[in-house]
Motif scaffolding. Structure first.
Motif, PDB file in Angstrom:
ATOM      1  N   ARG A  35      50.270  32.247  21.477  1.00  0.00           N
ATOM      2  CA  ARG A  35      51.595  32.721  20.890  1.00  0.00           C
ATOM      3  C   ARG A  35      51.332  32.811  19.439  1.00  0.00           C
ATOM      4  N   SER A  36      50.711  32.134  18.811  1.00  0.00           N
ATOM      5  CA  SER A  36      50.355  32.082  17.291  1.00  0.00           C
ATOM      6  C   SER A  36      49.192  33.218  17.324  1.00  0.00           C
ATOM      7  N   ILE A  37      48.360  33.616  18.084  1.00  0.00           N
ATOM      8  CA  ILE A  37      47.435  34.743  17.902  1.00  0.00           C
ATOM      9  C   ILE A  37      48.045  35.917  18.217  1.00  0.00           C
ATOM     10  N   TYR A  38      49.072  35.935  19.023  1.00  0.00           N
ATOM     11  CA  TYR A  38      49.593  37.136  19.158  1.00  0.00           C
ATOM     12  C   TYR A  38      50.653  37.429  18.054  1.00  0.00           C
ATOM     13  N   LYS A  39      51.185  36.620  17.342  1.00  0.00           N
ATOM     14  CA  LYS A  39      51.891  36.719  16.009  1.00  0.00           C
ATOM     15  C   LYS A  39      50.916  37.327  15.118  1.00  0.00           C
ATOM     16  N   ALA A  40      49.672  36.623  14.878  1.00  0.00           N
ATOM     17  CA  ALA A  40      48.862  37.093  13.913  1.00  0.00           C
ATOM     18  C   ALA A  40      48.436  38.465  14.455  1.00  0.00           C
ATOM     19  N   ASP A  41      48.293  38.860  15.561  1.00  0.00           N
ATOM     20  CA  ASP A  41      47.780  40.157  15.916  1.00  0.00           C
ATOM     21  C   ASP A  41      49.044  41.072  15.657  1.00  0.00           C
ATOM     22  N   LEU A  42      50.103  40.794  15.774  1.00  0.00           N
ATOM     23  CA  LEU A  42      51.278  41.594  15.420  1.00  0.00           C
ATOM     24  C   LEU A  42      51.255  41.842  13.933  1.00  0.00           C
ATOM     25  N   ASN A  43      51.119  40.838  13.093  1.00  0.00           N
ATOM     26  CA  ASN A  43      50.981  40.736  11.595  1.00  0.00           C
ATOM     27  C   ASN A  43      49.858  42.176  11.267  1.00  0.00           C
ATOM     28  N   LEU A  44      48.835  41.874  11.907  1.00  0.00           N
ATOM     29  CA  LEU A  44      47.696  42.967  11.677  1.00  0.00           C
ATOM     30  C   LEU A  44      48.086  44.253  11.907  1.00  0.00           C
ATOM     31  N   MET A  45      48.753  44.444  13.115  1.00  0.00           N
ATOM     32  CA  MET A  45      49.252  45.674  13.442  1.00  0.00           C
ATOM     33  C   MET A  45      50.362  46.078  12.443  1.00  0.00           C
ATOM     34  N   GLU A  46      51.380  45.626  12.147  1.00  0.00           N
ATOM     35  CA  GLU A  46      52.280  46.026  10.989  1.00  0.00           C
ATOM     36  C   GLU A  46      51.618  46.265   9.820  1.00  0.00           C
ATOM     37  N   TYR A  61      36.045  43.337  16.551  1.00  0.00           N
ATOM     38  CA  TYR A  61      35.119  42.168  17.255  1.00  0.00           C
ATOM     39  C   TYR A  61      35.620  40.889  16.908  1.00  0.00           C
ATOM     40  N   ALA A  62      37.057  40.699  16.398  1.00  0.00           N
ATOM     41  CA  ALA A  62      37.352  39.322  16.387  1.00  0.00           C
ATOM     42  C   ALA A  62      37.610  38.334  17.652  1.00  0.00           C
ATOM     43  N   LEU A 113      43.034  38.428   8.522  1.00  0.00           N
ATOM     44  CA  LEU A 113      42.253  38.078   9.685  1.00  0.00           C
ATOM     45  C   LEU A 113      41.853  36.483   9.298  1.00  0.00           C
ATOM     46  N   ALA A 114      41.887  36.177   8.238  1.00  0.00           N
ATOM     47  CA  ALA A 114      41.466  34.845   7.848  1.00  0.00           C
ATOM     48  C   ALA A 114      42.501  33.738   8.693  1.00  0.00           C
ATOM     49  N   SER A 115      43.603  34.162   8.402  1.00  0.00           N
ATOM     50  CA  SER A 115      44.616  33.306   8.972  1.00  0.00           C
ATOM     51  C   SER A 115      44.515  33.360  10.481  1.00  0.00           C
ATOM     52  N   ARG A 116      44.347  34.421  10.970  1.00  0.00           N
ATOM     53  CA  ARG A 116      44.253  34.421  12.598  1.00  0.00           C
ATOM     54  C   ARG A 116      42.872  33.551  13.205  1.00  0.00           C
ATOM     55  N   LEU A 117      41.822  33.551  12.196  1.00  0.00           N
ATOM     56  CA  LEU A 117      40.409  32.908  12.607  1.00  0.00           C
ATOM     57  C   LEU A 117      40.926  31.575  12.537  1.00  0.00           C
ATOM     58  N   LYS A 118      41.594  30.920  11.486  1.00  0.00           N
ATOM     59  CA  LYS A 118      42.169  29.693  11.510  1.00  0.00           C
ATOM     60  C   LYS A 118      42.792  29.115  12.861  1.00  0.00           C
ATOM     61  N   ILE A 119      43.858  29.915  13.373  1.00  0.00           N
ATOM     62  CA  ILE A 119      44.318  29.772  14.330  1.00  0.00           C
ATOM     63  C   ILE A 119      43.400  29.637  15.499  1.00  0.00           C
ATOM     64  N   VAL A 120      42.548  30.471  15.698  1.00  0.00           N
ATOM     65  CA  VAL A 120      41.651  30.581  17.110  1.00  0.00           C
ATOM     66  C   VAL A 120      40.671  29.246  16.881  1.00  0.00           C
ATOM     67  N   GLU A 121      40.126  29.014  15.387  1.00  0.00           N
ATOM     68  CA  GLU A 121      39.244  28.007  15.467  1.00  0.00           C
ATOM     69  C   GLU A 121      39.920  26.438  15.587  1.00  0.00           C
ATOM     70  N   GLU A 161      35.239  49.452   6.214  1.00  0.00           N
ATOM     71  CA  GLU A 161      34.193  49.331   7.495  1.00  0.00           C
ATOM     72  C   GLU A 161      34.146  47.963   7.917  1.00  0.00           C
ATOM     73  N   LYS A 162      33.907  46.992   6.897  1.00  0.00           N
ATOM     74  CA  LYS A 162      33.815  45.532   7.143  1.00  0.00           C
ATOM     75  C   LYS A 162      35.147  44.934   7.952  1.00  0.00           C
ATOM     76  N   ILE A 163      36.239  45.432   7.275  1.00  0.00           N
ATOM     77  CA  ILE A 163      37.402  44.969   7.996  1.00  0.00           C
ATOM     78  C   ILE A 163      37.707  45.656   9.466  1.00  0.00           C
ATOM     79  N   THR A 164      37.257  46.971   9.485  1.00  0.00           N
ATOM     80  CA  THR A 164      37.339  47.667  10.836  1.00  0.00           C
ATOM     81  C   THR A 164      36.400  46.702  11.651  1.00  0.00           C
ATOM     82  N   ASP A 165      35.609  46.589  11.353  1.00  0.00           N
ATOM     83  CA  ASP A 165      34.502  45.958  12.403  1.00  0.00           C
ATOM     84  C   ASP A 165      35.080  44.338  12.732  1.00  0.00           C
ATOM     85  N   SER A 166      35.498  43.594  11.554  1.00  0.00           N
ATOM     86  CA  SER A 166      36.032  42.338  11.709  1.00  0.00           C
ATOM     87  C   SER A 166      37.329  42.368  12.806  1.00  0.00           C
TER      88      SER A 166
END
Length: 157
Positions: free
Chosen positions: A107-118, A87-88, A147-155, A79-84
């Protein structure tokens, strides 16, 4: 003419008359697309919740209730990862934001999202009622790492 088409025509007129507006509008479309993608990823995790519910049902039916606490703990992590995911942070600056996000970061965020999708595709494909609870928990942790990798990119921009 539909209301949506009329709106797009109106936006196109604005885009032609205001320098830089077209790029802003594209970023807003990216924001909506990103939200839809993350919503899809989060919704796909429902298959894991269904697996956990079925495991709980089978455990209850068997009479050995000892695994129920572990199932509940994993369900909370799920549930926590689903919400994370749902609402990322977008990683995109809005019109009035002071910080502009670079195309490289996008582009890095898109790649991170693709990794999440895979990840979620593999996770759901390989998770059945016979899958060990420890394996399901391990897969959820892998999702948190993504998700942590994605957050590092965003921040980091």
């Amino acid at each position: 003419m539909s209301e949506e088409k009329a709106f797009k025509n109106w936006i196109d007129k604005i885009a032609k008359s205001i320098p830089g507006f077209k790029g802003y509008y594209r970023k807003e479309e990216r924001r909506e697309t990103d939200q839809l993608l993350r919503e899809k990823i989060a919704n796909n995790l429902k298959a894991i919740k269904d697996v956990l519910n079925e495991k709980g049902r089978l455990v209850t039916k068997s009479g050995d209730l000892s695994p129920l606490d572990e199932i509940a703990r994993i369900d909370k992590k799920l549930e926590k990862i689903t919400d994370s995911i749902r609402y990322a942070d977008y990683g995109y600056s809005g019109f009035f934001d002071q910080k502009e996000v670079s195309e490289g970061t996008l582009r890095s965020i898109y790649k991170a999202d693709l990794n999440l999708m895979e990840w979620v595709k593999a996770f759901t494909a390989n998770s059945t009622v016979d899958t060990d609870l420890a394996e399901i928990s391990k897969n959820i942790e892998a999702g948190f790492d993504l998700l942590a990798s994605r957050l590092k990119i965003v921040e980091g921009d």
